[in-house]
Scaffold this motif. Sequence first.
Motif, short mmCIF file in Angstrom:
data_model
loop_
_atom_site.label_atom_id
_atom_site.label_comp_id
_atom_site.label_asym_id
_atom_site.label_seq_id
_atom_site.Cartn_x
_atom_site.Cartn_y
_atom_site.Cartn_z
N MET A 1 -32.64 -5.11 47.43
CA MET A 1 -32.11 -5.58 47.97
C MET A 1 -34.08 -4.30 48.95
N PRO A 2 -33.86 -3.31 49.00
CA PRO A 2 -35.48 -3.10 49.95
C PRO A 2 -36.20 -2.26 49.33
N HIS A 3 -37.45 -2.62 49.52
CA HIS A 3 -38.26 -2.04 48.16
C HIS A 3 -39.37 -1.22 49.12
N ILE A 4 -39.69 0.28 48.97
CA ILE A 4 -40.41 0.51 49.41
C ILE A 4 -41.63 0.73 48.78
N SER A 5 -43.21 0.33 49.53
CA SER A 5 -44.20 0.54 48.24
C SER A 5 -45.24 2.24 48.97
N VAL A 6 -45.98 3.03 48.22
CA VAL A 6 -46.50 3.91 48.99
C VAL A 6 -47.43 3.31 48.51
N SER A 7 -48.50 3.53 49.36
CA SER A 7 -50.47 3.46 49.01
C SER A 7 -50.37 5.10 49.76
N LEU A 8 -51.43 5.42 48.61
CA LEU A 8 -51.83 7.02 48.94
C LEU A 8 -53.39 7.42 47.85
N LYS A 23 -37.31 11.57 50.63
CA LYS A 23 -36.85 11.29 52.33
C LYS A 23 -36.55 10.00 52.45
N LEU A 24 -37.90 9.14 52.10
CA LEU A 24 -37.61 7.72 52.48
C LEU A 24 -36.57 6.77 52.78
N ASN A 25 -35.70 7.08 51.01
CA ASN A 25 -34.78 6.27 51.00
C ASN A 25 -33.59 6.96 51.39
N GLN A 26 -33.24 8.19 52.07
CA GLN A 26 -32.58 8.53 52.98
C GLN A 26 -32.75 8.38 54.11
N CYS A 27 -33.85 7.98 54.88
CA CYS A 27 -34.39 7.05 56.34
C CYS A 27 -33.82 5.84 56.23
N LEU A 28 -33.49 5.32 54.82
CA LEU A 28 -33.27 4.13 55.25
C LEU A 28 -32.12 3.89 55.16
N ARG A 35 -27.48 0.37 51.12
CA ARG A 35 -26.04 2.16 49.84
C ARG A 35 -27.89 2.89 48.91
N PRO A 36 -27.79 4.08 48.71
CA PRO A 36 -29.07 5.31 48.10
C PRO A 36 -29.53 4.16 47.18
N GLU A 37 -28.26 3.29 45.90
CA GLU A 37 -29.13 2.87 44.50
C GLU A 37 -29.41 1.35 45.64
N ASP A 38 -29.05 0.93 46.24
CA ASP A 38 -29.95 -0.73 46.72
C ASP A 38 -31.45 -0.63 46.98
N ILE A 39 -31.96 0.56 47.38
CA ILE A 39 -33.23 1.22 47.15
C ILE A 39 -34.71 1.21 45.89
N SER A 40 -35.22 0.56 46.16
CA SER A 40 -36.67 1.07 45.08
C SER A 40 -37.87 1.45 45.77
N VAL A 41 -38.57 2.44 45.70
CA VAL A 41 -39.63 3.27 45.94
C VAL A 41 -41.01 3.18 44.70
N SER A 42 -42.32 2.78 45.09
CA SER A 42 -43.00 3.05 44.36
C SER A 42 -44.49 3.37 44.67
N PHE A 43 -45.06 3.96 44.02
CA PHE A 43 -46.66 4.97 44.56
C PHE A 43 -47.49 4.11 43.59
N ALA A 44 -48.64 4.21 45.08
CA ALA A 44 -50.07 3.22 44.13
C ALA A 44 -50.78 4.04 44.65
N GLU A 45 -51.62 4.20 43.85
CA GLU A 45 -52.87 6.31 44.29
C GLU A 45 -53.79 4.71 43.82
N PHE A 46 -55.09 5.41 44.50
CA PHE A 46 -55.43 4.01 45.17
C PHE A 46 -57.24 5.85 45.05
#
Length: 72
Positions: A1-8, A23-28, A35-46
């Motif tokens: 389902m949805p995936h959130i990718s955060v670049s920071l 918190k991003l998960n809960q926002c969606l 459903r919370p278990e349908d949402i994935s989140v990743s972080f990419a640091e630059f």
Amino acid sequence: MPHISVSLYPGRTEEAKAEMAKKLNQCLVDACGWRPEDISVSFAEFADHFVNEVTQKIASKELLMASDYIKE
């Protein structure tokens, strides 16, 4: 389902990133009813060339909210 990718910039602890992901998960969940278990989140640091790295990954048509760093 949805995936959130955060670049920071680097520097956040794993605990801080976990809290952001939660918190991003809960926002969606709240906004879209997923459903919370349908949402994935990743972080990419630059550390270097942040703006260039991010703008190369995001087509301007995909940018829904600009910032002081990433412009439309």
